[in-house]
Structures are given as C-alpha cells and as structure tokens.
Design a protein around this motif. Structure first.
Motif, mmCIF file in Angstrom:
data_model
loop_
_atom_site.group_PDB
_atom_site.id
_atom_site.type_symbol
_atom_site.label_atom_id
_atom_site.label_comp_id
_atom_site.label_asym_id
_atom_site.label_seq_id
_atom_site.Cartn_x
_atom_site.Cartn_y
_atom_site.Cartn_z
ATOM 1 N N GLU A 66 43.445 40.231 36.405
ATOM 2 C CA GLU A 66 42.045 40.669 36.323
ATOM 3 C C GLU A 66 41.915 41.905 35.424
ATOM 4 N N VAL A 67 42.900 42.788 35.487
ATOM 5 C CA VAL A 67 42.850 44.003 34.653
ATOM 6 C C VAL A 67 42.799 43.629 33.170
ATOM 7 N N LEU A 68 43.440 42.500 32.799
ATOM 8 C CA LEU A 68 43.549 42.110 31.391
ATOM 9 C C LEU A 68 42.415 41.200 30.923
ATOM 10 N N GLN A 69 41.451 40.916 31.781
ATOM 11 C CA GLN A 69 40.357 40.011 31.383
ATOM 12 C C GLN A 69 39.492 40.595 30.284
ATOM 13 N N GLU A 70 39.024 39.722 29.387
ATOM 14 C CA GLU A 70 38.157 40.155 28.292
ATOM 15 C C GLU A 70 36.752 40.505 28.794
ATOM 16 N N SER A 71 36.223 39.657 29.646
ATOM 17 C CA SER A 71 34.837 39.840 30.081
ATOM 18 C C SER A 71 34.741 40.994 31.080
ATOM 19 N N PRO A 72 33.866 41.987 30.798
ATOM 20 C CA PRO A 72 33.736 43.119 31.717
ATOM 21 C C PRO A 72 33.325 42.686 33.119
ATOM 22 N N GLU A 73 32.629 41.558 33.249
ATOM 23 C CA GLU A 73 32.211 41.113 34.587
ATOM 24 C C GLU A 73 33.400 40.627 35.412
ATOM 25 N N LEU A 74 34.373 40.038 34.711
ATOM 26 C CA LEU A 74 35.536 39.492 35.425
ATOM 27 C C LEU A 74 36.661 40.518 35.540
ATOM 28 N N ARG A 75 36.585 41.565 34.724
ATOM 29 C CA ARG A 75 37.692 42.508 34.637
ATOM 30 C C ARG A 75 37.701 43.479 35.821
ATOM 31 N N ALA A 76 38.903 43.844 36.268
ATOM 32 C CA ALA A 76 39.056 44.879 37.304
ATOM 33 C C ALA A 76 39.666 46.112 36.654
#
Ligand SMILES: Nc1ncnc2c1ncn2[C@@H]1O[C@H](COP(=O)(O)OP(=O)(O)O)[C@@H](O)[C@H]1O
Ligand SMILES: [Mg+2]
Length: 264
Positions: A66-76
């Motif tokens: 989750e930390v590495l997700q591109e989308s700010p909504e999905l990112r932790a």
C-alpha cells in the motif's frame, strides 16, 4: 536516544539465502536493544521478515504494498502502515502482492515512492529495508531511498562474484541520479563456519575488498532457524548463542556510526 533524522539501510543481495532477512530482523532488534528507535520495511513478497517478527502479513490493514501505490486514495503512509512487534521493532509488512510491483511497477515514479514516504515519517528512526532476492524494481526503490547498503554474503566463490552485480545496480542508481551518494556501507559474512575453508576464504576476500566497511562474521548455528520457527529474532530468543552475539557486535558497530553521524 534522539536521532536528528532517519537513517535508512537497504539490506540487499540478489542471491536468495544470503541472510538478508535474518540480518534485517536481528540488526533491527539489536539496535532497538541498544536504545535506538527502529523500523523494518519488508519489501519481499515472501514476507519472511514479517513472520520472523511474529506478524502475519494477512492480518495487517496496510503494508509495503500500500505504501508503494501510485494512487493517493489507495496509498498508505508509513505511519499508517507501521505496526508494533513484540521485539520492539516497528514493522511495515510484506505481502505476496508486492510481486505485481516487482513485475509491472506501480506507475511513473515507482522508484522514488519509498524515499518520499520515508521523508514523511513522523519521527526519525533507524530503518532497515529487507530487499527481495533480485535486482528489480523493489530493490531499486530501496537503493533509491537508502543512505547506505548493507550486503550480507554467505560463504562461496559465486557469492563473492555475485556481489559485483549488486555493485553494478548501485552504480546504475547513482549514475541515473536516483541516489547520487549511495554505496555499500557495510558487508558481513553470514552462515559463517570457522572450521570450513570456504568460510575462511570468503571472510579474507571480503575483508581485503571492503577494508573498514567489512563488519564481521555471523556464525552459522541451528539457533537461528530455531528462533525463526518461533517467529522471533535470535538476539532476543537465544541471546547467548554465537549468532546473537555476532549480530549484537555488528549492531554496536552500526550504532556507533549512527550516533557519531548524528552528533555532527
Ligand atoms: N547464522 C545462521 N545460522 C544458521 N542458519 C541461518 C543463519 N542465517 C540465516 N540462516 C538461515 O538461512 C536461510 C536463509 O536466510 P535468510 O535470512 O532468509 O536469507 P535471504 O533473506 O537472503 O533469502 C533461512 O532459513 C535462515 O533461517
Ligand atoms: Mg529474505
């Protein structure tokens, strides 16, 4: 003790079984024992560092994926993803889903996302990044975020020549301005058996090659897999074992460098 800023150490070597995960867990737990705040980020889809600290990767609401997700909504953020462990080390867990990022990336800027996340960490810590056994996107993200690389090397001729490939990857990260200062800061011989000539030769060669960046040997002992089976670092579960003492020696060495570095 208070740190002036986080110190990020990528534990990397593309060879599986080199002792990356064991070293990450035990050096993090060792530095915690020495009074430093520590965080371990598990970038391996096998999530052995997570289970090794007693955390089931399926039980966390967010981890390194989750930390590495591109989308700010999905990112932790790292603050959202970090969990406490019984060792005192905080953990950002690994997950099988990390294999998607290794293969496909996570959009433009994947290689910088860990570095950005670390900059936003609320309080400075000593951060160990346990890398997967490859030199792909996840290891590049770790090399981009790190202040130094710690390379565990198991005894063997191929293992020593394999280090050249890690150094090439580090050169590429430097040359592409992903992280202009990154280099190998520490090398250790893992799975060391002093009765065995291959172990002795590996130690001698690494010492010659790395000089004061050679931080010593970690003895091979059944106490290490025994502790892993108990989901605990050997420095806590079997502190009198040779490997635990060896890891604490390396941890002391790292702590002295970190304290020296932050005093300036
Ligand atoms: N000092 C040691 N003595 C005995 N076994 C060890 C030691 N260090 C690591 N091992 C074992 O070797 C295997 C590979 O170590 P690991 O840390 O998982 O390597 P990597 O993360 O580089 O793949 C594991 O089963 C681990 O328990
Ligand atoms: Mg590993």
């Amino acid at each position: 003790m208070e740190l002036a800023g986080s110190v990020v150490i990528a534990v990397a070597n593309q060879k599986g079984g080199a002792g990356k995960t064991t070293s990450s867990i035990n050096l993090a737990a060792g530095l915690h024992k020495l009074g430093l705040p520590t965080l371990l980020i598990d970038l391996d889809q096998q999530a052995n560092a997570s289970t090794g600290l007693g955390i089931d990767p399926a039980s966390v609401h967010a981890g390194a994926f989750e930390v590495l997700q591109e989308s700010p909504e999905l990112r932790a953020s790292l603050d959202e993803a970090r969990v406490a462990t019984s060792s005192g080390v905080e953990l950002v867990a690994g997950h099988t889903a990390l294999s998607h990022i290794e293969t496909n990336g996570a959009g433009p800027g994947t290689e910088f996302r860990l570095e950005r996340a670390l900059r936003r960490l609320s309080e400075p810590r000593v951060v160990f990044v346990d890398c997967p056994p490859s030199l792909g996107r996840l290891t590049v993200a770790a090399l981009t975020a790190a202040h130094a690389v710690l390379a565990p090397v198991s005894p063997g001729v191929d293992e020593i020549s394999g280090l050249a490939r890690l150094m090439q990857s580090i050169d590429i990260v430097r040359a592409n301005d992903l992280n202009p200062e990154i280099q190998i800061g520490a090398v250790i011989t893992t799975l060391y058996d002093g009765r065995n000539q291959v172990s002795k030769d590996t130690k001698t060669q690494l010492k010659d090659q790395f000089g004061d960046r050679y931080f010593g040997e970690i003895s091979r002992t059944v106490r290490v897999p025994e502790s892993a089976a108990r989901n605990a670092p050997v420095v806590l579960y079997q502190p009198d074992s040779t490997a635990a003492q060896d890891y604490m020696d390396v941890a002391q060495h790292l702590a002295a460098m970190i304290r020296g570095g932050t005093d300036q």
